[in-house]
Scaffold this active site. Structure first.
Site, PDB file in Angstrom:
ATOM      1  N   ARG A  80       5.039  -6.081  -9.734  1.00 31.76           N
ATOM      2  CA  ARG A  80       5.252  -5.640  -8.346  1.00 31.76           C
ATOM      3  C   ARG A  80       6.113  -6.627  -7.551  1.00 31.76           C
ATOM      4  NH1 ARG A  80       3.997  -2.348 -10.905  1.00 31.76           N
ATOM      5  NH2 ARG A  80       2.294  -0.850 -10.818  1.00 31.76           N
TER       6      ARG A  80
ATOM      7  N   SER B 228      -1.534   3.592  -4.510  1.00 31.29           N
ATOM      8  CA  SER B 228      -2.317   2.370  -4.721  1.00 31.29           C
ATOM      9  C   SER B 228      -2.027   1.377  -3.598  1.00 31.29           C
ATOM     10  CB  SER B 228      -1.970   1.743  -6.071  1.00 31.29           C
ATOM     11  OG  SER B 228      -2.259   2.636  -7.118  1.00 31.29           O
TER      12      SER B 228
ATOM     13  N   GLU C 222      -0.153  -3.852  -1.442  1.00 31.31           N
ATOM     14  CA  GLU C 222       1.164  -3.469  -1.963  1.00 31.31           C
ATOM     15  C   GLU C 222       2.130  -3.043  -0.863  1.00 31.31           C
ATOM     16  OE1 GLU C 222       2.048  -0.912  -5.203  1.00 31.31           O
ATOM     17  OE2 GLU C 222       0.335  -1.566  -6.390  1.00 31.31           O
TER      18      GLU C 222
END
EC number: 1.3.1.98
Length: 341
Positions: A161, A231, A327
């Site tokens: 990520r 998410s 995130e």
């Protein structure tokens, strides 16, 4: 008093924030023409793709540039197919395009929301495959020079990520196109959960695609019905020693060994075991089917979402000693901020 242009339909949480100006760029030349003057004048600017990785905590006092450039070019050699994809293409629709044309390798990442331009920034991934596994190059508008630059996968400095676009090139680059390399000798990636029941000798890419779509649709709410950003938390990566200690105390803990001897923990499992699945805080909630997802129950603000996220982080840290990271990008009035708003 809200600003002139509503952003509610341009962010997947459905947050009712606005911006001072809203423009659309349908080509990389338009991106260049719109973004460079704003950057040179040091005016607040937000480049927006699908809006599926953003939490607006306030009205944005600047210009939002929606990147809507389209186009897919395909070439090939004996080894692979090579795709040049414009930043405004929808990611899931790109995967459908590749399958229809006999090009495989993206199917594990089906139904990840957002546009192609956002994919390298986050190094998106799912079910054992990440963008870095199939990326050949990334083209971006370099704001300081005003030129288009193309860098290799290695130069993108991809990690879980993470990428150079979230680090050294943060606020200095606008992704305009992505190059993908899909090998012709396709190998299925079946290591994760719902894919393990497939026979690697007979499974097709289409079957993997359909299974991933089925599982994601069952677990993840439709943003059009229940606002969310997919998410919300990264799966935390811990040392092998930390994992062994946790496994002794929590024998059912879910972890995946990484190539560098670390272990990636399932954040959803940690949140669920902390008793937070279905937890409600005002108009925000932890989704009752997938604890990794935070949702807008209707009328939630970005601050509500952030407060819930901080509560989840605190509870998981208290129980497991592991710190979760969000995130999505948290956007305030003049630019990017953090959860503490």
């Amino acid at each position: 008093m809200s600003l002139a242009h509503s952003l509610k339909s341009f962010n997947s949480f459905g947050l009712a924030q606005s911006c001072a100006d809203l423009v659309e760029a349908h080509s990389k030349e338009a991106v260049q023409a719109m973004c460079l003057p704003l950057w040179q004048q040091q005016l607040p600017m937000l480049v927006l793709g699908g809006g599926s990785n953003l939490v607006f905590t306030e009205d944005f006092n600047g210009t939002v540039v929606r990147v809507l450039s389209k186009g897919i070019k395909v070439s090939e050699d004996a080894e692979a197919f090579y795709l040049e994809v414009e930043a405004g293409e929808n990611w899931h629709e790109l995967i459908q395009f590749t399958l229809e044309h006999g090009m495989f390798g993206l199917e594990n990442m089906a139904l990840i929301p957002g546009t192609v331009g956002a994919a390298p920034i986050q190094n998106i991934g799912a079910y054992g495959v990440e963008l870095c596994d199939v990326c050949d190059w990334v083209e971006y508008l370099d704001l300081p020079s005003g030129e288009f630059v193309r860098i290799s996968t290695a130069e993108c400095q991809f990690a879980y990520r993470e990428s150079i676009f979230k680090d050294k090139l943060r606020n200095l680059a606008v992704v305009t196109a992505v190059g993908l390399r899909l090998v012709k000798r396709w190998q299925p990636r079946l290591a994760y959960g719902p894919l393990q029941s497939f026979d690697p000798a007979t499974v097709t890419a289409r079957e993997i695609f359909e299974r991933v779509c089925q599982v994601r649709s069952e677990k993840l709410p439709d943003p059009a019905v229940l606002g969310n950003a997919g998410s919300f938390f990264k799966n935390p990566i811990v040392s092998a020693a930390c994992y062994l200690d946790l496994a002794q105390r929590f024998p059912t803990i879910v972890g995946y060994a990484q190539a560098d001897a670390t272990v990636k923990l399932a954040a959803g499992w940690l949140i669920e075991q902390a008793g937070l699945k279905g937890f409600v805080l005002g108009n925000a909630a932890v989704h009752d089917k997938q604890a990794l997802v935070l949702v807008n129950r209707g009328g939630a603000t970005g601050r509500d979402i952030c407060r819930l996220a901080l509560h989840v982080i605190a509870q998981v840290q208290d129980k497991f000693g592991v710190v979760l990271e969000a995130e999505p990008r948290i956007m305030g009035a003049n630019g990017e901020g953090d959860l503490y708003v």
